[in-house]
Design a protein around this motif. Structure first.
Motif, PDB file in Angstrom:
ATOM      1  N   LYS A   1      -3.519  34.690 110.254  1.00 61.68           N
ATOM      2  CA  LYS A   1      -2.841  33.589 110.962  1.00 61.68           C
ATOM      3  C   LYS A   1      -1.829  32.897 110.062  1.00 61.68           C
ATOM      4  N   LEU A   2      -2.229  32.630 108.820  1.00 59.77           N
ATOM      5  CA  LEU A   2      -1.312  31.977 107.891  1.00 59.77           C
ATOM      6  C   LEU A   2      -0.154  32.901 107.542  1.00 59.77           C
TER       7      LEU A   2
ATOM      8  N   PHE B   1      -1.819  24.994 104.227  1.00 62.70           N
ATOM      9  CA  PHE B   1      -3.029  25.640 104.735  1.00 62.70           C
ATOM     10  C   PHE B   1      -3.131  25.378 106.232  1.00 62.70           C
ATOM     11  N   SER B   2      -4.027  26.069 106.897  1.00 64.32           N
ATOM     12  CA  SER B   2      -4.240  25.807 108.322  1.00 64.32           C
ATOM     13  C   SER B   2      -5.379  24.800 108.472  1.00 64.32           C
TER      14      SER B   2
ATOM     15  N   SER C   1      -8.534  27.797  99.434  1.00 63.62           N
ATOM     16  CA  SER C   1      -8.389  26.368  99.705  1.00 63.62           C
ATOM     17  C   SER C   1      -9.517  25.570  99.052  1.00 63.62           C
TER      18      SER C   1
ATOM     19  N   SER D   1      -5.780  36.407 105.451  1.00 60.36           N
ATOM     20  CA  SER D   1      -5.482  35.268 106.335  1.00 60.36           C
ATOM     21  C   SER D   1      -4.339  35.624 107.268  1.00 60.36           C
TER      22      SER D   1
ATOM     23  N   PHE E   1      -0.663  22.983 110.525  1.00 61.20           N
ATOM     24  CA  PHE E   1      -0.404  23.619 109.236  1.00 61.20           C
ATOM     25  C   PHE E   1       0.094  22.562 108.249  1.00 61.20           C
TER      26      PHE E   1
ATOM     27  N   GLY F   1      -8.500  26.168 106.572  1.00 58.99           N
ATOM     28  CA  GLY F   1      -8.527  27.627 106.493  1.00 58.99           C
ATOM     29  C   GLY F   1      -8.929  28.029 105.080  1.00 58.99           C
TER      30      GLY F   1
END
Length: 197
Positions: free
Chosen positions: A12-13, A50-51, A34, A10, A69, A147
């Motif tokens: 982006k996270l 989480f996104s 998730s 992940s 987020f 996400g």
């Protein structure tokens, strides 16, 4: 430094956490899918980040704004959705009170990685005046729009993330309205809920 595994599955996270909290260590959080949030009863009233980038109905009257987020305290979980508190819908002074309540309700010492709050939806509903500020924070999230990776934030980190320097970044990650507008809306909801019996 967070694990390379998170950066791989992940990016982006991982990039967000590296920016928001560069000193965050692997032991401070737990990386999970998730889709599994709430699959175990011990997940309830724990905190997850989480996104949530493309919610259904975004920009509509039903969902004029949302948080990119969400960092939430889990209240309920179903196969398709989770119900959770996102305290960032409150201004900092009210958010502090809600976090203090959630921490005061921990079932063990704040340093215990397995500790979770005893706060529940029924408790919020039954004690409306005490928990009036929780109502604007209650949000439902569709699992298929979350996400695929979530981070469990241990209780010892809650104050830092919700109230410390990191929180200023989280406050800026709303889409569709300014935080001032969102906080004003939330205070209106709180006032209405406190009047209900």
């Amino acid at each position: 430094m967070l694990s390379k595994k998170l950066k791989r599955i992940s990016p982006k996270l991982a990039a967000f956490l590296d920016y928001a909290s560069p000193d965050l260590l692997e032991d401070d959080v737990e990386v999970l899918s998730s889709r599994t949030i709430g699959s175990n009863s011990t997940d309830f009233a724990k905190c997850f980040l989480f996104s949530y980038r493309n919610p259904a109905g975004k920009g509509s009257k039903k969902l004029p704004y949302y948080h990119l987020f969400p960092m939430v305290i889990l209240l309920d979980a179903k196969p398709e959705t989770i119900l959770a508190l996102n305290p960032f819908y409150l201004p900092p002074d009210r958010r502090k009170k809600l976090i203090d309540i959630a921490i005061a309700q921990l079932n063990n010492d704040i340093d215990d990685d397995e500790a979770r709050s005893r706060i529940r939806y029924d408790m919020i509903k039954n004690y409306r005046n005490r928990y009036k500020d929780a109502f604007p924070c209650i949000k439902q999230y569709r699992r298929d729009l979350m996400g695929r990776v979530a981070i469990e934030i241990k209780p010892v980190m809650w104050r830092e993330f919700y109230l410390g320097d990191i929180s200023v970044l989280h406050e800026s990650l709303f889409v569709g309205a300014s935080r001032r507008k969102i906080w004003n809306d939330s205070m209106n909801i709180s006032r209405k809920e406190s009047r209900k019996k």
